[in-house]
Design an enzyme around this catalytic site. Sequence first.
Site, PDB file in Angstrom:
ATOM      1  N   ASP A   1      -7.953  -5.422   0.136  1.00  0.00           N
ATOM      2  CA  ASP A   1      -8.419  -6.237  -0.987  1.00  0.00           C
ATOM      3  C   ASP A   1      -7.987  -7.700  -0.910  1.00  0.00           C
ATOM      4  O   ASP A   1      -8.411  -8.510  -1.727  1.00  0.00           O
ATOM      5  CB  ASP A   1      -7.929  -5.631  -2.310  1.00  0.00           C
ATOM      6  CG  ASP A   1      -8.644  -4.337  -2.624  1.00  0.00           C
ATOM      7  OD1 ASP A   1      -9.835  -4.250  -2.291  1.00  0.00           O
ATOM      8  OD2 ASP A   1      -8.024  -3.427  -3.187  1.00  0.00           O
TER       9      ASP A   1
ATOM     10  N   HIS B   1       0.842  -1.187   0.000  1.00  0.00           N
ATOM     11  CA  HIS B   1       0.000   0.000   0.000  1.00  0.00           C
ATOM     12  C   HIS B   1       0.875   1.235   0.000  1.00  0.00           C
ATOM     13  O   HIS B   1       1.927   1.246   0.646  1.00  0.00           O
ATOM     14  CB  HIS B   1      -0.905   0.019   1.242  1.00  0.00           C
ATOM     15  CG  HIS B   1      -2.083   0.913   1.076  1.00  0.00           C
ATOM     16  ND1 HIS B   1      -2.002   2.264   1.298  1.00  0.00           N
ATOM     17  CD2 HIS B   1      -3.352   0.653   0.672  1.00  0.00           C
ATOM     18  CE1 HIS B   1      -3.188   2.797   1.043  1.00  0.00           C
ATOM     19  NE2 HIS B   1      -4.021   1.853   0.656  1.00  0.00           N
TER      20      HIS B   1
HETATM   21  N1  CMC Z   1       4.040  -7.517  -4.860  1.00  0.00           N
HETATM   22  C1  CMC Z   1       5.376  -7.496  -5.039  1.00  0.00           C
HETATM   23  N2  CMC Z   1       6.140  -6.399  -4.866  1.00  0.00           N
HETATM   24  C2  CMC Z   1       5.527  -5.264  -4.516  1.00  0.00           C
HETATM   25  C3  CMC Z   1       4.140  -5.199  -4.310  1.00  0.00           C
HETATM   26  C4  CMC Z   1       3.387  -6.384  -4.494  1.00  0.00           C
HETATM   27  N3  CMC Z   1       2.067  -6.393  -4.315  1.00  0.00           N
HETATM   28  N4  CMC Z   1       3.796  -3.960  -3.970  1.00  0.00           N
HETATM   29  C5  CMC Z   1       4.931  -3.238  -3.966  1.00  0.00           C
HETATM   30  N5  CMC Z   1       5.983  -4.029  -4.284  1.00  0.00           N
HETATM   31  C6  CMC Z   1       7.407  -3.640  -4.340  1.00  0.00           C
HETATM   32  C7  CMC Z   1       7.711  -2.836  -5.595  1.00  0.00           C
HETATM   33  O1  CMC Z   1       8.086  -3.666  -6.664  1.00  0.00           O
HETATM   34  C8  CMC Z   1       8.822  -1.942  -5.114  1.00  0.00           C
HETATM   35  O2  CMC Z   1       9.991  -2.721  -5.071  1.00  0.00           O
HETATM   36  P1  CMC Z   1      11.447  -2.044  -5.399  1.00  0.00           P
HETATM   37  O3  CMC Z   1      11.636  -1.021  -4.307  1.00  0.00           O
HETATM   38  O4  CMC Z   1      12.393  -3.168  -5.374  1.00  0.00           O
HETATM   39  O5  CMC Z   1      11.297  -1.407  -6.758  1.00  0.00           O
HETATM   40  C9  CMC Z   1       8.437  -1.637  -3.673  1.00  0.00           C
HETATM   41  O6  CMC Z   1       7.639  -2.761  -3.244  1.00  0.00           O
HETATM   42  C10 CMC Z   1       7.631  -0.347  -3.511  1.00  0.00           C
HETATM   43  O7  CMC Z   1       6.491  -0.440  -4.352  1.00  0.00           O
HETATM   44  P2  CMC Z   1       5.864   0.757  -5.178  1.00  0.00           P
HETATM   45  O8  CMC Z   1       5.297   0.235  -6.451  1.00  0.00           O
HETATM   46  O9  CMC Z   1       6.863   1.878  -5.262  1.00  0.00           O
HETATM   47  O10 CMC Z   1       4.720   1.195  -4.207  1.00  0.00           O
HETATM   48  P3  CMC Z   1       3.511   2.157  -4.566  1.00  0.00           P
HETATM   49  O11 CMC Z   1       3.224   2.902  -3.330  1.00  0.00           O
HETATM   50  O12 CMC Z   1       3.786   2.932  -5.806  1.00  0.00           O
HETATM   51  O13 CMC Z   1       2.324   1.135  -4.922  1.00  0.00           O
HETATM   52  C11 CMC Z   1       0.522  -0.362  -4.682  1.00  0.00           C
HETATM   53  C12 CMC Z   1       1.344   0.754  -4.030  1.00  0.00           C
HETATM   54  C13 CMC Z   1      -0.695  -0.644  -3.819  1.00  0.00           C
HETATM   55  C14 CMC Z   1       0.023   0.108  -6.067  1.00  0.00           C
HETATM   56  C15 CMC Z   1       1.414  -1.623  -4.821  1.00  0.00           C
HETATM   57  O14 CMC Z   1       1.804  -2.069  -3.538  1.00  0.00           O
HETATM   58  C16 CMC Z   1       0.734  -2.738  -5.597  1.00  0.00           C
HETATM   59  O15 CMC Z   1       0.819  -2.779  -6.830  1.00  0.00           O
HETATM   60  N6  CMC Z   1       0.007  -3.672  -4.892  1.00  0.00           N
HETATM   61  C17 CMC Z   1      -0.762  -4.694  -5.573  1.00  0.00           C
HETATM   62  C18 CMC Z   1      -2.103  -4.113  -6.006  1.00  0.00           C
HETATM   63  C19 CMC Z   1      -3.036  -3.897  -4.827  1.00  0.00           C
HETATM   64  O16 CMC Z   1      -3.193  -4.755  -3.970  1.00  0.00           O
HETATM   65  N7  CMC Z   1      -3.703  -2.727  -4.829  1.00  0.00           N
HETATM   66  C20 CMC Z   1      -4.720  -2.404  -3.826  1.00  0.00           C
HETATM   67  C21 CMC Z   1      -4.288  -1.299  -2.893  1.00  0.00           C
HETATM   68  S1  CMC Z   1      -5.364  -1.182  -1.441  1.00  0.00           S
HETATM   69  C22 CMC Z   1      -6.882  -0.694  -2.043  1.00  0.00           C
HETATM   70  C23 CMC Z   1      -6.881   0.661  -2.619  1.00  0.00           C
HETATM   71  O17 CMC Z   1      -6.657   1.627  -1.878  1.00  0.00           O
HETATM   72  O18 CMC Z   1      -7.115   0.773  -3.810  1.00  0.00           O
END
Ligand code: CMC
Length: 429
Positions: free
Chosen positions: A363, A306
């Site tokens: 989720d 998140h």
């Molecule tokens: N699985 C594997 N690696 C992950 C995941 C995941 N679900 N989420 C983040 N990471 C890794 C990402 O690859 C990055 O690694 P590195 O630093 O090596 O590049 C690190 O963790 C930081 O991630 P980020 O993409 O910079 O984080 P963000 O804040 O931009 O994204 C997120 C947040 C929710 C989009 C992401 O965690 C994700 O894609 N999760 C899966 C989709 C999901 O469950 N979304 C629902 C969110 S809760 C409901 C809502 O509010 O909508």
Amino acid sequence: MAKTASLTLDSGNVELPVLVGTEGNRAIDITKLYRDTGYITLDDGFANTGATKSHITYINGEAGTLRYRGYRVEEIAERCDFTETSYLLIYGELPTGEQLEEFRRNIRMHTLLHEGMKLIFAGFPPEAHPMAILGSVVGALAIYSPDSLDPNNPEQVEVAIHRILAKMPTIAAFSYKQSIGQPFVYPQNHLSYCQNFLNMMFAVPSERYQVDPDFVVAMNALLVLHADHGQNCSTSTVRMVGSSTVNLFSSISAGIYALWGALHGGANEACVKMLEQIQEDGGNLGKYIDRAKDPNDPFRLMGFGHRVYKNYDPRAKVVKHICHQLFERHALKDPVFQLAQELEEVALKDPYFIERKLYPNIDFYSGIIYRMMGIPNNMFTVLFALGRLPGWIAHWREMHTDSGGSRIHRPRQLYVGPSERKFVPLIKR
Ligand code: CMC
């Protein structure tokens, strides 16, 4: 605490005001930075940008806390129904008995759709995704409600709020009925908000249908837990679109589409699909954990991580608890729920997830509950939209009525494209 922050630029020092929120959180006010210095700030994905001041929801991502208008979300989920929560979010206070009754009455009055709208549904192909239908039919409400479109007219805004809260469940259920070729089941105003929705989803004219009271309780809690979450992607969209002073229905329609994406509300659907895929693939968790960790593989663990929570999402804890309760009460076993728990356990012990502070989010388990209730996968995000509706309304209203800021939203950019070029005629290219 410092009242200003100093920024050193070529032209000298600039003092920027420091603002302090209710919980001691601090912000550097850069509103006048461009005017005074010609500099803009750059922040990919708005990860560190406060777009507004807001009174609605407080999130502490490090501690894993969430409060609606000052009340802990866990307590609201236990003690309030969704309509009461909607009142709290939209108007800022818990309602008195009288206020709540009047609010319920006003919503009940508007549950029917204009009969002409049924023709809109009839035009959609059966394979249409219900989120696509929901966004477009909610957008169409602006066509059928010309007397409640003015965001600067408080009476019109009130009617628009009652209309959209009342009609979204009807639109959501009709979109499902359309997709499976069953007749629409009209709203029953003697039923509660969630009972009514489940009845419109699952009743058919030819059979008696009794809504399962456990499902009503579970759905109510899920809607409450989804009801608001600060400046997330869809809420920011509603505010962005609404800042042009367009009506509530059009703003919410835009929010619905922002929610649909798999990184946002679409994650509940994507998560159950992922779990089903792992199960079909023999339940090899290690393989999928490795894929999630591989920087060259786009696969991510859906329902994990998140932007704000760097701790266990407090909503996910409640959802997991509801999941357990439901499966126990109904003496059911779902291999997908079993697999989800195992996956969580493995991921939470893995250094990759520990270092990045990736925990299950709301989720991760919500889709498993919907699945158990007989709600098909492609309706999960629609349920999220129903839950998030009062939050969208509250933010849209706050933007127009409070100190939340009423200027049109218009971010800047750092242009990195080509400098001025000489035009080359087609014949010479
Ligand atoms: N699985 C594997 N690696 C992950 C995941 C995941 N679900 N989420 C983040 N990471 C890794 C990402 O690859 C990055 O690694 P590195 O630093 O090596 O590049 C690190 O963790 C930081 O991630 P980020 O993409 O910079 O984080 P963000 O804040 O931009 O994204 C997120 C947040 C929710 C989009 C992401 O965690 C994700 O894609 N999760 C899966 C989709 C999901 O469950 N979304 C629902 C969110 S809760 C409901 C809502 O509010 O909508």
